[in-house]
Design a protein around this motif. Structure first.
Motif, PDB file in Angstrom:
ATOM      1  N   GLU A  18      -9.639 -14.609   4.980  1.00 36.86           N
ATOM      2  CA  GLU A  18      -7.853 -15.010   4.925  1.00 36.86           C
ATOM      3  C   GLU A  18      -7.311 -14.152   4.673  1.00 36.86           C
ATOM      4  OE1 GLU A  18      -4.923 -17.428   2.181  1.00 36.86           O
ATOM      5  OE2 GLU A  18      -7.911 -17.376   1.328  1.00 36.86           O
ATOM      6  N   LEU A  19      -5.870 -13.925   5.919  1.00 36.02           N
ATOM      7  CA  LEU A  19      -4.905 -12.778   5.419  1.00 36.02           C
ATOM      8  C   LEU A  19      -4.416 -13.151   4.382  1.00 36.02           C
ATOM      9  CD1 LEU A  19      -3.606 -10.329   6.674  1.00 36.02           C
ATOM     10  CD2 LEU A  19      -2.202 -12.768   8.454  1.00 36.02           C
ATOM     11  N   VAL A  20      -4.095 -12.408   3.413  1.00 39.90           N
ATOM     12  CA  VAL A  20      -2.921 -12.998   2.400  1.00 39.90           C
ATOM     13  C   VAL A  20      -1.356 -12.663   2.055  1.00 39.90           C
ATOM     14  CG1 VAL A  20      -2.928 -12.327  -0.449  1.00 39.90           C
ATOM     15  CG2 VAL A  20      -5.341 -13.091   0.679  1.00 39.90           C
ATOM     16  N   ASP A  21      -1.529 -11.064   2.766  1.00 46.34           N
ATOM     17  CA  ASP A  21       0.063 -10.399   2.599  1.00 46.34           C
ATOM     18  C   ASP A  21      -0.398  -9.183   3.878  1.00 46.34           C
ATOM     19  OD1 ASP A  21       2.319  -9.581   2.279  1.00 46.34           O
ATOM     20  OD2 ASP A  21       1.863  -8.621   0.531  1.00 46.34           O
ATOM     21  N   PHE A  22       0.754  -8.884   4.070  1.00 46.59           N
ATOM     22  CA  PHE A  22       0.785  -7.708   4.962  1.00 46.59           C
ATOM     23  C   PHE A  22       2.114  -6.633   5.262  1.00 46.59           C
ATOM     24  CE2 PHE A  22       2.178 -11.661   7.633  1.00 46.59           C
ATOM     25  CZ  PHE A  22       2.868 -10.870   8.967  1.00 46.59           C
ATOM     26  N   SER A  23       2.474  -5.449   5.238  1.00 51.00           N
ATOM     27  CA  SER A  23       3.426  -5.446   5.877  1.00 51.00           C
ATOM     28  C   SER A  23       3.643  -4.445   7.184  1.00 51.00           C
ATOM     29  CB  SER A  23       4.311  -5.053   4.757  1.00 51.00           C
ATOM     30  OG  SER A  23       5.389  -4.373   4.780  1.00 51.00           O
ATOM     31  N   PHE A  24       4.363  -4.205   7.966  1.00 45.78           N
ATOM     32  CA  PHE A  24       4.607  -2.488   8.641  1.00 45.78           C
ATOM     33  C   PHE A  24       6.063  -1.835   8.391  1.00 45.78           C
ATOM     34  CE2 PHE A  24       6.363  -0.333  12.190  1.00 45.78           C
ATOM     35  CZ  PHE A  24       5.080   0.756  13.018  1.00 45.78           C
ATOM     36  N   GLY A  25       5.785  -1.055   7.380  1.00 47.79           N
ATOM     37  CA  GLY A  25       6.663  -0.829   7.280  1.00 47.79           C
ATOM     38  C   GLY A  25       5.587   1.249   6.593  1.00 47.79           C
ATOM     39  N   LEU A  26       7.032   1.683   6.056  1.00 43.24           N
ATOM     40  CA  LEU A  26       7.005   3.642   5.836  1.00 43.24           C
ATOM     41  C   LEU A  26       6.271   3.607   4.389  1.00 43.24           C
ATOM     42  CD1 LEU A  26       9.602   4.853   7.345  1.00 43.24           C
ATOM     43  CD2 LEU A  26       7.418   5.222   8.210  1.00 43.24           C
ATOM     44  N   PRO A  27       5.672   4.670   3.557  1.00 44.08           N
ATOM     45  CA  PRO A  27       4.640   5.082   4.147  1.00 44.08           C
ATOM     46  C   PRO A  27       3.616   4.904   5.926  1.00 44.08           C
ATOM     47  CG  PRO A  27       4.101   5.807   2.371  1.00 44.08           C
ATOM     48  CD  PRO A  27       5.199   4.787   2.605  1.00 44.08           C
ATOM     49  N   THR A  46       2.338   4.808   9.167  1.00 42.75           N
ATOM     50  CA  THR A  46       2.571   4.390  10.415  1.00 42.75           C
ATOM     51  C   THR A  46       3.472   5.825  10.670  1.00 42.75           C
ATOM     52  OG1 THR A  46       3.091   2.532   9.295  1.00 42.75           O
ATOM     53  CG2 THR A  46       5.293   3.514  10.899  1.00 42.75           C
ATOM     54  N   LEU A  47       3.928   6.316  11.669  1.00 49.40           N
ATOM     55  CA  LEU A  47       4.151   6.829  12.727  1.00 49.40           C
ATOM     56  C   LEU A  47       5.326   7.044  13.416  1.00 49.40           C
ATOM     57  CD1 LEU A  47       0.592   8.148  14.483  1.00 49.40           C
ATOM     58  CD2 LEU A  47       1.607   8.766  12.252  1.00 49.40           C
ATOM     59  N   PRO A  48       6.541   7.024  12.499  1.00 48.00           N
ATOM     60  CA  PRO A  48       8.131   6.546  13.357  1.00 48.00           C
ATOM     61  C   PRO A  48       8.024   7.194  14.491  1.00 48.00           C
ATOM     62  CG  PRO A  48       7.826   7.436  11.110  1.00 48.00           C
ATOM     63  CD  PRO A  48       6.160   7.803  12.155  1.00 48.00           C
ATOM     64  N   GLU A  49       7.119   8.639  14.638  1.00 45.86           N
ATOM     65  CA  GLU A  49       8.015   9.333  16.664  1.00 45.86           C
ATOM     66  C   GLU A  49       6.900   8.285  17.133  1.00 45.86           C
ATOM     67  OE1 GLU A  49       3.976  11.161  14.503  1.00 45.86           O
ATOM     68  OE2 GLU A  49       5.947  10.492  13.946  1.00 45.86           O
ATOM     69  N   GLU A  50       6.187   7.538  16.593  1.00 47.70           N
ATOM     70  CA  GLU A  50       5.739   6.480  18.082  1.00 47.70           C
ATOM     71  C   GLU A  50       6.140   5.148  18.872  1.00 47.70           C
ATOM     72  OE1 GLU A  50       2.320   7.450  19.632  1.00 47.70           O
ATOM     73  OE2 GLU A  50       2.569   9.379  18.595  1.00 47.70           O
ATOM     74  N   LYS A 221      -1.747  -1.439  -8.291  1.00 50.00           N
ATOM     75  CA  LYS A 221      -0.613  -0.798  -8.418  1.00 50.00           C
ATOM     76  C   LYS A 221      -0.720  -0.092  -6.886  1.00 50.00           C
ATOM     77  CE  LYS A 221      -1.033   2.004 -11.621  1.00 50.00           C
ATOM     78  NZ  LYS A 221      -1.756   2.902 -12.785  1.00 50.00           N
ATOM     79  N   ALA A 222      -0.954   0.018  -6.087  1.00 49.74           N
ATOM     80  CA  ALA A 222      -1.466   0.346  -4.596  1.00 49.74           C
ATOM     81  C   ALA A 222      -0.105  -0.391  -3.868  1.00 49.74           C
ATOM     82  CB  ALA A 222      -2.371   0.213  -3.688  1.00 49.74           C
ATOM     83  N   LEU A 223       0.153  -1.653  -4.202  1.00 50.74           N
ATOM     84  CA  LEU A 223       0.785  -2.829  -2.788  1.00 50.74           C
ATOM     85  C   LEU A 223       2.610  -2.279  -3.548  1.00 50.74           C
ATOM     86  CD1 LEU A 223      -0.826  -6.065  -3.071  1.00 50.74           C
ATOM     87  CD2 LEU A 223      -0.027  -4.408  -1.418  1.00 50.74           C
ATOM     88  N   LEU A 224       2.660  -1.962  -4.807  1.00 51.90           N
ATOM     89  CA  LEU A 224       3.616  -1.355  -5.612  1.00 51.90           C
ATOM     90  C   LEU A 224       3.849  -0.656  -4.908  1.00 51.90           C
ATOM     91  CD1 LEU A 224       6.055  -2.330  -7.419  1.00 51.90           C
ATOM     92  CD2 LEU A 224       4.875  -1.137  -8.953  1.00 51.90           C
ATOM     93  N   GLY A 225       3.364   0.482  -4.890  1.00 52.88           N
ATOM     94  CA  GLY A 225       3.758   1.822  -4.311  1.00 52.88           C
ATOM     95  C   GLY A 225       3.977   1.763  -2.988  1.00 52.88           C
ATOM     96  N   LEU A 226       3.134   1.131  -1.875  1.00 49.58           N
ATOM     97  CA  LEU A 226       3.603   0.996  -0.437  1.00 49.58           C
ATOM     98  C   LEU A 226       4.909   0.101  -0.587  1.00 49.58           C
ATOM     99  CD1 LEU A 226      -0.145  -0.442   0.797  1.00 49.58           C
ATOM    100  CD2 LEU A 226       1.305   1.686   1.749  1.00 49.58           C
ATOM    101  N   LYS A 227       5.262  -0.909  -1.388  1.00 51.03           N
ATOM    102  CA  LYS A 227       7.056  -1.873  -1.453  1.00 51.03           C
ATOM    103  C   LYS A 227       7.490  -0.573  -1.637  1.00 51.03           C
ATOM    104  CE  LYS A 227       4.015  -6.381  -1.789  1.00 51.03           C
ATOM    105  NZ  LYS A 227       4.106  -7.299  -2.628  1.00 51.03           N
ATOM    106  N   LEU A 228       7.692   0.346  -2.500  1.00 49.98           N
ATOM    107  CA  LEU A 228       8.667   1.499  -2.807  1.00 49.98           C
ATOM    108  C   LEU A 228       8.355   2.819  -1.932  1.00 49.98           C
ATOM    109  CD1 LEU A 228       8.552   1.190  -6.091  1.00 49.98           C
ATOM    110  CD2 LEU A 228       9.868  -0.111  -5.218  1.00 49.98           C
ATOM    111  N   GLY A 229       7.983   2.120  -1.000  1.00 45.30           N
ATOM    112  CA  GLY A 229       7.515   3.919   0.127  1.00 45.30           C
ATOM    113  C   GLY A 229       6.756   4.739  -0.303  1.00 45.30           C
ATOM    114  N   SER A 230       6.673   4.890  -1.626  1.00 47.32           N
ATOM    115  CA  SER A 230       5.952   5.743  -2.438  1.00 47.32           C
ATOM    116  C   SER A 230       4.538   6.430  -2.135  1.00 47.32           C
ATOM    117  CB  SER A 230       6.104   5.732  -3.571  1.00 47.32           C
ATOM    118  OG  SER A 230       5.363   6.855  -4.447  1.00 47.32           O
ATOM    119  N   PHE A 231       4.268   6.880  -1.070  1.00 44.13           N
ATOM    120  CA  PHE A 231       2.825   7.822  -1.232  1.00 44.13           C
ATOM    121  C   PHE A 231       2.629   8.105  -2.538  1.00 44.13           C
ATOM    122  CE2 PHE A 231       4.844  10.312   3.257  1.00 44.13           C
ATOM    123  CZ  PHE A 231       3.593   9.919   3.618  1.00 44.13           C
ATOM    124  N   LYS A 232       2.760   8.831  -3.670  1.00 46.86           N
ATOM    125  CA  LYS A 232       1.946   9.517  -4.955  1.00 46.86           C
ATOM    126  C   LYS A 232       1.858   7.067  -5.380  1.00 46.86           C
ATOM    127  CE  LYS A 232       2.005  13.746  -4.957  1.00 46.86           C
ATOM    128  NZ  LYS A 232       0.724  14.174  -4.513  1.00 46.86           N
TER     129      LYS A 232
END
Length: 246
Positions: A18-27, A46-50, A221-232
């Motif tokens: 089942e698809l629970v969540d998704f987002s197209f974003g950076l990084p 996500t490759l902004p130049e593309e 924890k990984a999702l929070l980092g993604l939503k905040l746009g953080s690699f680390k």
């Protein structure tokens, strides 16, 4: 096209998920799935130049709808599609035989020339310190330095490489087919980075010998980092692994 082949395999394995969540974003673009065994998170850089003035043709988001478009010429659809395939792969992957090491530890002293696809400074520095002859290729001019070569030279120079370490973003920009064709002489071909979360058997029949990716062990924890746009922030919820392609 390689992505068309793995699409067919991934669609079969998506049954029951089942698809629970998704987002197209950076990084990273991400897709979260759930099945009887729990949840799994897949990402694709996500490759902004593309990205240009694309519009997504998915009107009713679903796991299979995203996977179906992984071989689209639309970079947004392709990125979401790969993240979806990675989520399916991470749900099913068996890491019992994985090595929990850094990618550069795979190379031995018999290897002299290493081609690096995508300028990855930590890997470049580690290999320089070990004395390898390096070709570092990069498509994005913003990531060039004085020792970086244009990716246009890959076609010419890859046959000289004893080993290839390729950023898994080559899946996103559709260049793995060309790399596979030109790197026939490489004894080691390592696909590296979180975007390389594929099931190893998806790469059967290619020159890829190993995948170095990240297993998301703390999804929240990984999702929070993604939503905040953080690699680390994203990487704090992960663990690096290396698996062989059978």
């Amino acid at each position: 096209m390689f992505l068309s082949k793995i699409k067919r395999k991934a669609l079969k394995l998506a049954d029951g998920l089942e698809l629970v969540d998704f987002s197209f974003g950076l990084p990273y673009t991400y897709v979260l799935v759930k099945g009887s065994e729990g949840k799994a998170l897949g990402v694709a850089m996500t490759l902004p130049e593309e990205i240009q003035r694309y519009s997504n043709s998915v009107e009713e988001p679903s796991l299979k709808a995203f996977i179906e478009r992984v071989d689209s010429l639309n970079a947004i659809e392709r990125t979401l599609g790969l993240a979806a395939i990675n989520a399916v792969s991470q749900y099913h992957i068996d890491l019992s035989s994985a090595k929990w090491i850094d990618a550069v530890e795979l190379l031995d002293n018999d290897i002299k020339t290493v081609a690096i696809i995508g300028n990855m400074p930590p890997i470049v520095k580690a290999l320089e310190d070990k004395g390898y002859n390096l070709y570092v290729f990069e498509r994005n001019p913003r990531l060039w330095d004085r020792d970086t070569l244009s990716d246009a030279l890959e076609y010419w120079l890859l046959p000289e490489a004893d080993a290839v370490i390729a950023s898994a973003t080559c899946l996103v920009n559709g260049t793995l087919d060309m790399l596979n064709n030109r790197a026939k002489n490489a004894r080691v071909f390592l696909l590296t980075g979180p975007t390389g979360q594929l099931l190893p058997n998806f790469l059967n029949g290619t020159c890829v010998t190993h995948i170095a990716a990240m297993k998301v062990v703390d999804i929240e924890k990984a999702l929070l980092g993604l939503k905040l746009g953080s690699f680390k922030g994203f990487e704090k919820g992960n663990r690096k692994y290396v698996v062989e392609v059978p």
